[in-house]
Design a protein around this motif. Structure first.
Motif, PDB file in Angstrom:
ATOM      1  N   THR A   1      35.993   7.375  49.436  1.00  0.00           N
ATOM      2  CA  THR A   1      36.369   7.045  48.051  1.00  0.00           C
ATOM      3  C   THR A   1      35.241   6.225  47.443  1.00  0.00           C
ATOM      4  O   THR A   1      34.428   5.627  48.173  1.00  0.00           O
ATOM      5  N   LEU A   2      35.205   6.208  46.114  1.00  0.00           N
ATOM      6  CA  LEU A   2      34.119   5.534  45.404  1.00  0.00           C
ATOM      7  C   LEU A   2      34.740   4.395  44.583  1.00  0.00           C
ATOM      8  O   LEU A   2      35.048   4.575  43.401  1.00  0.00           O
ATOM      9  N   PRO A   3      34.957   3.237  45.216  1.00  0.00           N
ATOM     10  CA  PRO A   3      35.780   2.199  44.580  1.00  0.00           C
ATOM     11  C   PRO A   3      35.216   1.644  43.278  1.00  0.00           C
ATOM     12  O   PRO A   3      35.980   1.152  42.449  1.00  0.00           O
ATOM     13  N   LEU A   4      33.891   1.724  43.101  1.00  0.00           N
ATOM     14  CA  LEU A   4      33.322   1.157  41.875  1.00  0.00           C
ATOM     15  C   LEU A   4      33.189   2.212  40.764  1.00  0.00           C
ATOM     16  O   LEU A   4      32.839   1.894  39.638  1.00  0.00           O
ATOM     17  N   LEU A   5      33.463   3.466  41.108  1.00  0.00           N
ATOM     18  CA  LEU A   5      33.495   4.519  40.082  1.00  0.00           C
ATOM     19  C   LEU A   5      34.931   4.748  39.624  1.00  0.00           C
ATOM     20  O   LEU A   5      35.198   5.055  38.450  1.00  0.00           O
TER      21      LEU A   5
END
Ligand code: NAI
Ligand code: PYR
Length: 377
Positions: A125-129
């Motif tokens: 997952t891409l938590p800052l996107l």
């Protein structure tokens, strides 16, 4: 560490990289925060709010960049900001380098350690996107509905239809965060929704979430062509992390759409998935027409809802930035694999593999890049 927050300069970019509450967290941990005057105004945060939180207000962008060890931003630096780059500077922001070759070269030439929000990755997952994809996904339907109005250049349909008149067709390519949030809005409006993805598991999850309210389709050229041809609103929501977006919707497919249909290519920040979406547009002039179809390709959609977006973004960025500030960039990266995946350039090298491949550079691992002569400021 000294952390600098310049005012964003992209067209209608009203977000800011830190809220006053974020300033308090850094100051409590012994760090110094420099905020450019009026950096938070667009998001509803005044200079006094930052000063009361313990930040120093600095009049010029040049001074913020020059006096800071780490710059936190929202959008990728524009060319007028490249002059501020210098060896050892830490830059923490969205970068989208696969679509920004000149920026990649400037970061490389100046030995900047550039950490891209969009490639920080935890368990796939891409938590800052994610928060900005939630915003852009929800906005994409709101925007599409607006441009489908005749008065805004569209074919003049209401996505919800009315009794006795068919509902509008929304086709979403890419069923990740943007796609799911677009689907929530489109289903909520009562549109007829089709989502395509390459991952069968993802399609199963979408089926579990939405049931009979949507149609799921495997992403392949034939299904894409059919779903595009019938779309009143087409939303581009595909991502291969770090890489240039694949051109899945060809010019021929766009020609098959009804006149006055609308394309919102959210993936434009990585180059876009629609062949005819060949340039980025701005909030000032967001659409252009090709083959009778309105194209919307704004690369900073959340900038139009800055209050929501700034708070959502800083909720997730501050804990990572705090690790960099507390430990220094090298230790933070070595102890946090998610953050390490965010490093796109370091010590004159491109350290994210698909970015290097897409831009034609030799990939060098973060470890090898940082093991070269260590530059300090
Ligand atoms: N324009 C703007 O202002 C904004 C743009 N974005 C961009 O939106 C894009 C999507 O982001 P997210 O939804 O967060 O990514 P995500 O990683 O959550 O979802 C991407 C989806 O694309 C799917 N996919 C990959 N290849 C595919 C193919 N060939 N056909 C169909 N589906 C395919 C993946 O399986 C995944 O489900 C990114 O480029 C992101 O940077 C995000 C926020 C704001
Ligand atoms: C993701 C991104 O680039 C944005 O929110 O503007």
């Amino acid at each position: 560490m000294i952390i600098g927050i310049p005012k964003e300069i992209k067209n209608n970019e009203n977000r800011v990289a830190l809220t006053p509450s974020g300033v308090i967290s850094f100051v409590k941990s012994g760090h110094k925060v420099l905020v450019e005057a009026n950096a938070g105004i667009g998001s509803g945060f005044r200079n006094e709010d930052y000063a009361n939180a313990g930040a120093e207000i600095i009049e010029s962008a040049a001074n913020v960049w020059a006096q800071s060890e780490m710059i936190m931003k929202v959008k990728e630096p524009l060319s007028s900001e490249y002059t501020y780059f210098r060896p050892g500077l830490i830059l923490f922001t969205y970068l989208h380098l696969a679509a920004e070759p000149a920026l990649a070269q400037a970061l490389k030439d100046n030995d900047v350690t550039a950490i891209a929000y969009e490639t920080v990755e935890v368990n796939r997952t891409l938590p800052l996107l994610t928060p900005m994809s939630e915003v852009a996904g929800r906005m994409s339907v709101q925007i599409g509905a607006q441009f489908l109005q005749k008065t805004n250049g569209g074919q003049g349909i209401l996505l919800a239809g009315v009794p006795g008149v068919s509902r509008g067709q929304v086709t979403i390519i890419g069923g990740g965060i943007v796609g799911t949030n677009a689907a929530k809005m489109a289903v909520g409006l009562g549109a007829d929704v089709t989502i395509l993805d390459l991952s069968a598991d993802r399609l199963r999850q979408l089926d579990d979430i939405f049931g009979y309210q949507i149609t799921t389709l495997m992403s392949n050229p034939m299904n894409i062509a059919e779903a595009v041809a019938k779309a009143d609103l087409l939303i581009g929501a595909v991502l291969i992390p770090g890489a240039k977006a694949p051109k899945l919707v060809t010019e021929e497919m766009v020609k098959s759409m009804k006149p006055g249909s609308v394309i919102v290519d959210v993936a434009i920040d990585q180059g876009g998935i629609v062949e005819t979406c060949d340039h980025v547009t701005t909030h000032d002039d967001p659409t252009f027409e090709k083959h009778g179809v309105l194209h919307y390709s704004v690369a900073n959609m959340p900038g139009a809802v800055p209050r929501t977006s700034t708070i959502a973004l800083t909720n997730v960025t501050v804990p990572y930035a705090m690790q960099i500030a507390n430990k220094g960039v090298q230790k933070a990266i070595s102890e946090n694999g998610a953050l390490k995946l965010g490093v796109n350039t370091a010590n004159g090298e491109i350290t994210y593999e698909v970015v290097a491949k897409d831009l034609g550079y030799t990939y060098v691992s973060v470890e090898d890049a940082l093991a070269k002569e260590v530059v300090s400021i």
